[in-house]
Design an enzyme around this catalytic site. Structure first.
Site, PDB file in Angstrom:
ATOM      1  CD1 TRP A  22       6.886  -6.995  -3.469  1.00  0.00           C
ATOM      2  CD2 TRP A  22       7.008  -4.954  -2.580  1.00  0.00           C
ATOM      3  NE1 TRP A  22       5.975  -6.195  -4.124  1.00  0.00           N
ATOM      4  CE2 TRP A  22       6.029  -4.944  -3.600  1.00  0.00           C
ATOM      5  CE3 TRP A  22       7.242  -3.773  -1.877  1.00  0.00           C
ATOM      6  CZ2 TRP A  22       5.295  -3.809  -3.926  1.00  0.00           C
ATOM      7  CZ3 TRP A  22       6.519  -2.640  -2.203  1.00  0.00           C
ATOM      8  CH2 TRP A  22       5.570  -2.657  -3.220  1.00  0.00           C
ATOM      9  CG  LEU A  37       4.712  -6.649   4.881  1.00  0.00           C
ATOM     10  CD1 LEU A  37       3.775  -7.443   5.764  1.00  0.00           C
ATOM     11  CD2 LEU A  37       3.948  -5.961   3.767  1.00  0.00           C
ATOM     12  CB  ILE A  38       9.317  -1.226   4.746  1.00  0.00           C
ATOM     13  CG1 ILE A  38      10.378  -2.315   4.979  1.00  0.00           C
ATOM     14  CG2 ILE A  38       9.804   0.136   5.261  1.00  0.00           C
ATOM     15  CD1 ILE A  38      11.680  -2.108   4.231  1.00  0.00           C
ATOM     16  CB  THR A  67      -1.180   4.273   1.901  1.00  0.00           C
ATOM     17  OG1 THR A  67      -0.563   2.987   1.689  1.00  0.00           O
ATOM     18  CG2 THR A  67      -0.816   5.245   0.793  1.00  0.00           C
ATOM     19  CG  HIS A  71      -0.692  -1.382   0.673  1.00  0.00           C
ATOM     20  ND1 HIS A  71       0.496  -1.716   0.070  1.00  0.00           N
ATOM     21  CD2 HIS A  71      -1.596  -2.271   0.199  1.00  0.00           C
ATOM     22  CE1 HIS A  71       0.320  -2.754  -0.725  1.00  0.00           C
ATOM     23  NE2 HIS A  71      -0.943  -3.104  -0.655  1.00  0.00           N
ATOM     24  CG  PHE A  97       5.128 -14.270  12.090  1.00  0.00           C
ATOM     25  CD1 PHE A  97       5.646 -13.130  12.690  1.00  0.00           C
ATOM     26  CD2 PHE A  97       4.188 -14.120  11.092  1.00  0.00           C
ATOM     27  CE1 PHE A  97       5.220 -11.867  12.311  1.00  0.00           C
ATOM     28  CE2 PHE A  97       3.758 -12.855  10.698  1.00  0.00           C
ATOM     29  CZ  PHE A  97       4.270 -11.723  11.314  1.00  0.00           C
TER      30      PHE A  97
HETATM   31  O1  LIG Z   1       6.320  -7.960   0.698  1.00  0.00           O
HETATM   32  C1  LIG Z   1       5.902  -6.807   0.568  1.00  0.00           C
HETATM   33  N1  LIG Z   1       4.861  -6.554  -0.279  1.00  0.00           N
HETATM   34  C2  LIG Z   1       4.390  -5.296  -0.440  1.00  0.00           C
HETATM   35  N2  LIG Z   1       3.372  -5.090  -1.300  1.00  0.00           N
HETATM   36  C3  LIG Z   1       2.993  -6.076  -2.300  1.00  0.00           C
HETATM   37  C4  LIG Z   1       1.957  -7.068  -1.759  1.00  0.00           C
HETATM   38  O2  LIG Z   1       2.565  -7.941  -0.815  1.00  0.00           O
HETATM   39  C5  LIG Z   1       1.393  -7.908  -2.914  1.00  0.00           C
HETATM   40  O3  LIG Z   1       2.451  -8.633  -3.532  1.00  0.00           O
HETATM   41  C6  LIG Z   1       0.686  -7.063  -3.955  1.00  0.00           C
HETATM   42  O4  LIG Z   1      -0.278  -6.229  -3.298  1.00  0.00           O
HETATM   43  C7  LIG Z   1      -0.025  -7.926  -5.006  1.00  0.00           C
HETATM   44  O5  LIG Z   1      -0.951  -8.780  -4.378  1.00  0.00           O
HETATM   45  C8  LIG Z   1       4.947  -4.225   0.289  1.00  0.00           C
HETATM   46  N3  LIG Z   1       4.460  -2.893   0.179  1.00  0.00           N
HETATM   47  O6  LIG Z   1       3.459  -2.631  -0.536  1.00  0.00           O
HETATM   48  O7  LIG Z   1       5.056  -1.960   0.820  1.00  0.00           O
HETATM   49  C9  LIG Z   1       6.038  -4.502   1.179  1.00  0.00           C
HETATM   50  O8  LIG Z   1       6.604  -3.621   1.873  1.00  0.00           O
HETATM   51  N4  LIG Z   1       6.474  -5.782   1.280  1.00  0.00           N
END
Ligand SMILES: O=c1[nH]c(NC[C@H](O)[C@H](O)[C@H](O)CO)c([N+](=O)[O-])c(=O)[nH]1
Length: 152
Positions: free
Chosen positions: A15, A79-80, A84, A86, A111
């Site tokens: 991502w 992670l941004i 929500t 999440h 980390f």
């Molecule tokens: O690495 C990330 N994964 C994200 N989601 C996917 C998550 O890590 C899993 O790959 C997915 O939920 C499947 O298990 C992100 N968001 O949802 O925003 C994000 O910002 N960064």
């Protein structure tokens, strides 16, 4: 242990690719600057940051079984915050699980996860905004080497 003999794993999420790619580049460049040989920098990926903890364990176990044990591993994710909760849940669980892996696996798990409120915060921490912050991937590369040789 001489740095050139260290074998360092980098496991990155996919991502936010542009930011991830620069963080990985920063970590690799720092590792090479610290004399880790290129063939001993092993890079693999997982879908997202949520997969980093389990992926890290599988990654370490894979190279153990191959007879090429890793001396440290750098899980890298970005992670941004969205609209929500999440983001909060993933940040919290991934952080705790990566910390735990240091002790479960008995090797340094650095980390390398950016937990940012905006794209700009993440870009700055990947060295993508001129004059703003530095590439945190470099810090993670340095930490991986230090923690691999410290207390030897
Ligand atoms: O690495 C990330 N994964 C994200 N989601 C996917 C998550 O890590 C899993 O790959 C997915 O939920 C499947 O298990 C992100 N968001 O949802 O925003 C994000 O910002 N960064």
């Amino acid at each position: 242990m001489v740095c050139s003999k260290l074998r360092i794993g980098i496991l990155h999420a996919r991502w936010n690719k542009t930011i991830i790619d620069n963080l990985v580049k920063g970590a690799v460049e720092k590792l090479k600057l610290l004399n880790v040989s290129e063939e001993n920098i092993i890079i693999e990926s997982v879908p997202g940051s949520f997969e980093l903890p389990f992926g890290t364990k599988k990654f370490v176990d894979k190279y153990e079984k191959l007879g090429k044990p890793l001396d440290a591993v750098i899980p890298i994710g970005v992670l941004i915050k969205g609209s929500t909760m999440h983001f909060e849940y993933i940040c919290d669980s991934v952080t705790h699980q990566l910390m735990r892996l240091n002790f479960d696996l008995g090797l340094p798990v650095i980390f390398g996860v950016l937990t940012c409120l905006t794209d700009e915060q993440a870009e700055a921490r990947a060295g993508l905004i001129e004059g703003k912050m530095h590439n945190h991937g470099e810090d993670w590369g340095a930490a991986a080497v230090e923690m691999s040789v410290k207390f030897e």
